[in-house]
Design a protein around this motif. Structure first.
Motif, PDB file in Angstrom:
ATOM      1  N   ALA A  11       0.669  -1.186   0.317  1.00  0.00           N
ATOM      2  CA  ALA A  11       0.455  -0.215  -0.166  1.00  0.00           C
ATOM      3  C   ALA A  11       0.715   1.583   0.287  1.00  0.00           C
ATOM      4  O   ALA A  11       0.749   2.222  -0.732  1.00  0.00           O
ATOM      5  N   LYS A  12       1.907   1.131   0.044  1.00  0.00           N
ATOM      6  CA  LYS A  12       3.065   2.220   1.060  1.00  0.00           C
ATOM      7  C   LYS A  12       3.761   2.561  -0.829  1.00  0.00           C
ATOM      8  O   LYS A  12       4.016   3.805  -1.346  1.00  0.00           O
ATOM      9  N   SER A  13       3.913   1.884  -1.549  1.00  0.00           N
ATOM     10  CA  SER A  13       4.393   2.226  -3.024  1.00  0.00           C
ATOM     11  C   SER A  13       4.319   2.745  -4.024  1.00  0.00           C
ATOM     12  O   SER A  13       3.072   3.722  -3.580  1.00  0.00           O
ATOM     13  N   LYS A  14       5.059   3.605  -4.258  1.00  0.00           N
ATOM     14  CA  LYS A  14       4.193   4.924  -5.479  1.00  0.00           C
ATOM     15  C   LYS A  14       4.100   3.866  -6.693  1.00  0.00           C
ATOM     16  O   LYS A  14       5.015   4.450  -6.847  1.00  0.00           O
ATOM     17  N   VAL A  15       2.960   4.858  -6.916  1.00  0.00           N
ATOM     18  CA  VAL A  15       2.856   4.936  -8.343  1.00  0.00           C
ATOM     19  C   VAL A  15       3.342   6.281  -9.303  1.00  0.00           C
ATOM     20  O   VAL A  15       2.925   7.859  -8.595  1.00  0.00           O
ATOM     21  N   THR A  16       4.346   5.718 -10.254  1.00  0.00           N
ATOM     22  CA  THR A  16       4.980   6.693 -10.541  1.00  0.00           C
ATOM     23  C   THR A  16       4.571   7.306 -12.081  1.00  0.00           C
ATOM     24  O   THR A  16       4.866   7.937 -13.378  1.00  0.00           O
ATOM     25  N   ASN A  17       3.584   5.916 -12.925  1.00  0.00           N
ATOM     26  CA  ASN A  17       3.066   6.633 -14.238  1.00  0.00           C
ATOM     27  C   ASN A  17       1.615   5.984 -14.186  1.00  0.00           C
ATOM     28  O   ASN A  17       0.959   5.220 -13.272  1.00  0.00           O
ATOM     29  N   GLN A  18       0.493   6.231 -14.636  1.00  0.00           N
ATOM     30  CA  GLN A  18      -0.873   6.188 -15.294  1.00  0.00           C
ATOM     31  C   GLN A  18      -0.914   6.043 -16.904  1.00  0.00           C
ATOM     32  O   GLN A  18      -0.472   6.304 -17.993  1.00  0.00           O
ATOM     33  N   LEU A  19      -2.330   5.054 -16.345  1.00  0.00           N
ATOM     34  CA  LEU A  19      -2.330   4.636 -18.201  1.00  0.00           C
ATOM     35  C   LEU A  19      -3.215   5.891 -18.589  1.00  0.00           C
ATOM     36  O   LEU A  19      -4.842   5.678 -17.811  1.00  0.00           O
ATOM     37  N   VAL A  20      -3.173   5.962 -19.752  1.00  0.00           N
ATOM     38  CA  VAL A  20      -3.842   7.676 -20.631  1.00  0.00           C
ATOM     39  C   VAL A  20      -5.121   6.752 -21.541  1.00  0.00           C
ATOM     40  O   VAL A  20      -6.285   6.765 -21.178  1.00  0.00           O
ATOM     41  N   VAL A  49       0.452   6.139 -21.384  1.00  0.00           N
ATOM     42  CA  VAL A  49       0.921   5.984 -20.397  1.00  0.00           C
ATOM     43  C   VAL A  49       1.842   7.673 -19.754  1.00  0.00           C
ATOM     44  O   VAL A  49       2.997   7.839 -20.407  1.00  0.00           O
ATOM     45  N   ALA A  50       1.433   8.015 -19.372  1.00  0.00           N
ATOM     46  CA  ALA A  50       1.954   9.532 -18.873  1.00  0.00           C
ATOM     47  C   ALA A  50       2.972   8.961 -17.398  1.00  0.00           C
ATOM     48  O   ALA A  50       2.443   8.206 -16.133  1.00  0.00           O
ATOM     49  N   ASP A  51       4.123   9.523 -17.367  1.00  0.00           N
ATOM     50  CA  ASP A  51       4.990   9.457 -16.265  1.00  0.00           C
ATOM     51  C   ASP A  51       4.698  10.542 -15.224  1.00  0.00           C
ATOM     52  O   ASP A  51       3.205  11.172 -15.441  1.00  0.00           O
ATOM     53  N   HIS A  52       5.694  10.326 -14.219  1.00  0.00           N
ATOM     54  CA  HIS A  52       5.056  11.283 -13.118  1.00  0.00           C
ATOM     55  C   HIS A  52       5.247  12.865 -13.647  1.00  0.00           C
ATOM     56  O   HIS A  52       4.818  13.488 -13.116  1.00  0.00           O
ATOM     57  N   SER A  53       6.108  13.312 -14.087  1.00  0.00           N
ATOM     58  CA  SER A  53       5.920  14.244 -15.412  1.00  0.00           C
ATOM     59  C   SER A  53       4.335  15.286 -15.628  1.00  0.00           C
ATOM     60  O   SER A  53       4.860  16.414 -16.746  1.00  0.00           O
ATOM     61  N   GLY A  54       4.004  14.137 -16.312  1.00  0.00           N
ATOM     62  CA  GLY A  54       2.691  14.608 -17.690  1.00  0.00           C
ATOM     63  C   GLY A  54       3.711  14.284 -18.808  1.00  0.00           C
ATOM     64  O   GLY A  54       2.794  14.294 -19.919  1.00  0.00           O
ATOM     65  N   GLN A  55       4.349  14.030 -19.247  1.00  0.00           N
ATOM     66  CA  GLN A  55       4.546  13.585 -20.193  1.00  0.00           C
ATOM     67  C   GLN A  55       4.333  12.098 -20.576  1.00  0.00           C
ATOM     68  O   GLN A  55       4.423  10.905 -19.932  1.00  0.00           O
ATOM     69  N   VAL A  56       3.379  12.135 -21.568  1.00  0.00           N
ATOM     70  CA  VAL A  56       3.121  11.002 -22.587  1.00  0.00           C
ATOM     71  C   VAL A  56       3.839  10.088 -23.445  1.00  0.00           C
ATOM     72  O   VAL A  56       4.159  10.574 -24.816  1.00  0.00           O
ATOM     73  N   LYS A  57       3.933   9.017 -23.369  1.00  0.00           N
ATOM     74  CA  LYS A  57       4.512   8.016 -24.160  1.00  0.00           C
ATOM     75  C   LYS A  57       3.674   6.751 -24.768  1.00  0.00           C
ATOM     76  O   LYS A  57       2.555   6.627 -24.128  1.00  0.00           O
ATOM     77  N   THR A  58       3.867   6.678 -25.875  1.00  0.00           N
ATOM     78  CA  THR A  58       3.028   5.378 -26.708  1.00  0.00           C
ATOM     79  C   THR A  58       3.869   4.454 -26.645  1.00  0.00           C
ATOM     80  O   THR A  58       4.851   3.826 -27.249  1.00  0.00           O
ATOM     81  N   LYS A  59       2.912   3.591 -26.061  1.00  0.00           N
ATOM     82  CA  LYS A  59       4.007   1.609 -26.045  1.00  0.00           C
ATOM     83  C   LYS A  59       2.882   0.965 -27.170  1.00  0.00           C
ATOM     84  O   LYS A  59       2.258   0.832 -26.198  1.00  0.00           O
ATOM     85  N   CYS A  60       3.131   0.531 -28.501  1.00  0.00           N
ATOM     86  CA  CYS A  60       2.712  -0.904 -28.893  1.00  0.00           C
ATOM     87  C   CYS A  60       3.420  -2.110 -29.412  1.00  0.00           C
ATOM     88  O   CYS A  60       4.901  -1.940 -28.838  1.00  0.00           O
ATOM     89  N   PHE A  61       2.664  -3.079 -28.942  1.00  0.00           N
ATOM     90  CA  PHE A  61       3.156  -4.614 -29.072  1.00  0.00           C
ATOM     91  C   PHE A  61       2.610  -5.188 -29.323  1.00  0.00           C
ATOM     92  O   PHE A  61       0.888  -5.337 -29.667  1.00  0.00           O
ATOM     93  N   GLU A  62       2.670  -6.403 -29.932  1.00  0.00           N
ATOM     94  CA  GLU A  62       1.349  -7.682 -30.850  1.00  0.00           C
ATOM     95  C   GLU A  62       1.518  -8.733 -30.085  1.00  0.00           C
ATOM     96  O   GLU A  62       2.386  -8.977 -29.023  1.00  0.00           O
ATOM     97  N   MET A  63       0.302  -9.542 -29.693  1.00  0.00           N
ATOM     98  CA  MET A  63       0.337 -10.794 -28.582  1.00  0.00           C
ATOM     99  C   MET A  63      -0.771 -11.831 -29.555  1.00  0.00           C
ATOM    100  O   MET A  63      -1.509 -11.456 -30.063  1.00  0.00           O
ATOM    101  N   THR A  64      -0.648 -13.151 -29.372  1.00  0.00           N
ATOM    102  CA  THR A  64      -1.786 -13.990 -29.759  1.00  0.00           C
ATOM    103  C   THR A  64      -2.824 -13.641 -29.021  1.00  0.00           C
ATOM    104  O   THR A  64      -2.333 -13.155 -27.616  1.00  0.00           O
ATOM    105  N   ILE A  65      -3.378 -14.313 -29.723  1.00  0.00           N
ATOM    106  CA  ILE A  65      -4.702 -14.030 -28.731  1.00  0.00           C
ATOM    107  C   ILE A  65      -4.481 -14.582 -27.142  1.00  0.00           C
ATOM    108  O   ILE A  65      -5.650 -14.172 -26.383  1.00  0.00           O
ATOM    109  N   PRO A  66      -4.266 -16.425 -26.975  1.00  0.00           N
ATOM    110  CA  PRO A  66      -3.634 -16.858 -25.939  1.00  0.00           C
ATOM    111  C   PRO A  66      -3.084 -16.092 -24.860  1.00  0.00           C
ATOM    112  O   PRO A  66      -3.798 -15.557 -23.474  1.00  0.00           O
TER     113      PRO A  66
END
Length: 85
Positions: A11-20, A49-66
């Motif tokens: 519960a004391k862990s700091k969240v440093t990124n936010q899913l936008v 994803v927004a970091d602690h400063s508010g900068q938004v970064k885009t992460k793209c990836f592919e996955m199989t259906i499972p």
């Protein structure tokens, strides 16, 4: 009981990124330069994803259906835990 190598958060862990934003689409790879007929379904995911400063970064990836089904199930489990906090 087996020891886990995964980091534990409390519960004391700091969240440093936010899913936008979370977007996904279903695709079908039908061929490639090395294979004439793949017929391989996949899910393309784009996270913003927004970091602690508010900068938004885009992460793209592919996955199989499972892999995507497992990813989705884990997100549902996280959401259930967050609702209890």
């Amino acid at each position: 009981m087996e020891a886990s190598s995964e980091p534990l958060l409390d519960a004391k862990s700091k969240v440093t990124n936010q899913l936008v934003d979370f977007q996904w689409k279903l695709g079908m790879a039908v061929s490639s330069d090395t294979c004439r007929s793949l017929k391989y379904p996949y899910v393309a995911v784009m996270l913003k994803v927004a970091d602690h400063s508010g900068q938004v970064k885009t992460k793209c990836f592919e996955m199989t259906i499972p892999q995507f089904q497992n990813f989705y199930r884990q997100f549902k489990e996280i959401a259930a835990v967050i609702e209890t906090v």
